[in-house]
Design an enzyme around this catalytic site. Structure first.
Site, PDB file in Angstrom:
ATOM      1  N   CYS A 147      23.342  94.509 -19.572  1.00 47.59           N
ATOM      2  CA  CYS A 147      22.025  94.964 -20.021  1.00 47.59           C
ATOM      3  C   CYS A 147      21.500  94.132 -21.179  1.00 47.59           C
ATOM      4  CB  CYS A 147      22.088  96.424 -20.425  1.00 47.59           C
ATOM      5  SG  CYS A 147      23.278  96.785 -21.745  1.00 47.59           S
ATOM      6  N   HIS A 284      23.146 100.558 -25.277  1.00 46.26           N
ATOM      7  CA  HIS A 284      22.450 100.010 -24.116  1.00 46.26           C
ATOM      8  C   HIS A 284      21.231  99.215 -24.576  1.00 46.26           C
ATOM      9  CE1 HIS A 284      21.172  99.649 -20.000  1.00 46.26           C
ATOM     10  NE2 HIS A 284      20.070 100.363 -20.176  1.00 46.26           N
ATOM     11  N   ASN A 304      13.928  99.374 -17.937  1.00 49.09           N
ATOM     12  CA  ASN A 304      15.381  99.387 -17.860  1.00 49.09           C
ATOM     13  C   ASN A 304      15.849  98.371 -16.812  1.00 49.09           C
ATOM     14  OD1 ASN A 304      17.987 100.196 -18.439  1.00 49.09           O
ATOM     15  ND2 ASN A 304      17.778 102.266 -17.655  1.00 49.09           N
TER      16      ASN A 304
END
Length: 336
Positions: A147, A284, A304
């Site tokens: 990520c 994240h 995302n």
């Protein structure tokens, strides 16, 4: 991790006391299902799970699925306000919470200095870089803790497009393989990746030249004459208590690479997150592409990297104010 462990302990305690329920009136593809065997089999078919009905893996996954429905009742019990986030069955519902963290929440939070600059005056009430066609489509990191790389690449390719170049998908795999201060699919830091890009003047090539493989590989080097995008500088600041200033940075400089606490995102379906997220426990990395303050609940628009079947077609909305999910803990702007 004491703060996170406390949250998890409370969540587990509450969930053991309630019966499975479904949330209602969610306009998401990921509609909530009952925890019966038939619905679990529907879940398996929808998300193409291949474990056999008679095997131990089936029983494990069905138990995790049932536990997820109990979590949803707890999470949704807080979501009574306007436009509140809803939680239910999605592609992560047959993972334990530990598996989910180990697979997807692998970003490393590096402390950044408090923002001390000037705030922009007369900010627009609503701003979304997608409206200017400078945000690339939602990507899917798959079962790779990359990520942090998607966040950085997302910011770079948007800033390049804002500068007048054609929007193109740049290589996430290049950063996963080559950013030696990070751990590839085992996790990394957005600020370390940006420092590496700046210090080495590495040219970030296109995704077609260096495609994503969802696993860490050997770094592929390109000649100095090879084309690519070089970043000149970046800033990374803590905007805690200064989210209006963060809005100004986004408007002035482009989408921001941010670090958040996404533990509760395993079950997110849509709406504006206003609870269940801590600050200073970030795990994240995401891309903040806009905001909207025109409604009753102002919110950040966040891209995302879990594919378009998750959340709001791959996006999540987070309430502005109160540093929800740690959205303001560390936000980086890129300069080319």
């Amino acid at each position: 991790m004491r703060g996170y462990q406390l949250f998890e302990a409370v969540l587990v305690t509450v969930c053991t006391l309630v019966s499975p329920v479904c949330c209602h009136n969610v306009s998401s593809e990921e509609t909530t299902l009952n925890s019966t065997a038939a619905d679990f089999d529907s879940f398996r078919a929808k998300f193409q799970r291949i474990y056999e009905v008679s095997g131990d893996e089936y029983n494990r996954r069905r138990l995790f699925y049932q536990n997820a429905t109990k979590r949803h009742m707890y999470l949704n019990s807080f979501s009574t306000g306007p436009q509140s986030a809803k939680y239910g069955i999605n592609q992560f519902s047959d993972l334990s919470q530990k598996e989910f963290r180990d697979l997807y929440l692998r970003a490393i939070y590096d402390r950044t200095p408090l923002f001390s600059g000037l705030s922009l005056k007369q900010l627009p009430a609503k701003f979304d870089w997608r409206d200017k066609a400078v945000v690339a489509p939602v990507q899917n990191q798959q079962s790779c803790g990359s990520c942090w790389a998607f966040s950085v690449v997302g910011a770079i390719q948007s800033v390049q497009a804002i500068g007048g170049s054609q929007l193109e998908q740049l290589s996430v795999q290049q950063i996963v393989d080559c950013s030696y201060q990070n751990e590839g699919c085992d996790g990394g830091s957005t600020t370390r990746a940006l420092k590496w890009l700046k210090q080495t003047s590495v040219k970030l090539v296109t995704q077609s030249e260096y495609p994503y493989k969802a696993k860490t590989g050997i770094c592929h080097f390109f000649s100095q004459s090879h084309g690519g995008v070089v970043i000149k500088n970046f800033t990374a600041h803590d905007f805690s208590g200064q989210e209006e200033a963060m809005m100004g940075q986004l408007v002035e400089h482009g989408p921001l690479a941010a670090i958040v606490d996404a533990v509760s995102w395993q079950d997110y379906l849509g709406g504006i997150i206003q609870h269940h997220c801590s600050s200073k426990w970030s795990n994240h990395a995401v891309l903040v592409v806009g905001y909207d303050t025109t409604g009753e609940i102002p919110y950040w628009i966040v891209q995302n990297s879990w594919g378009t079947r998750w959340g709001n077609e791959g996006y999540v909305y987070i309430k502005i104010g109160g540093n929800i999910c740690g959205i303001a803990d560390s936000a980086a702007a890129v300069f080319l």
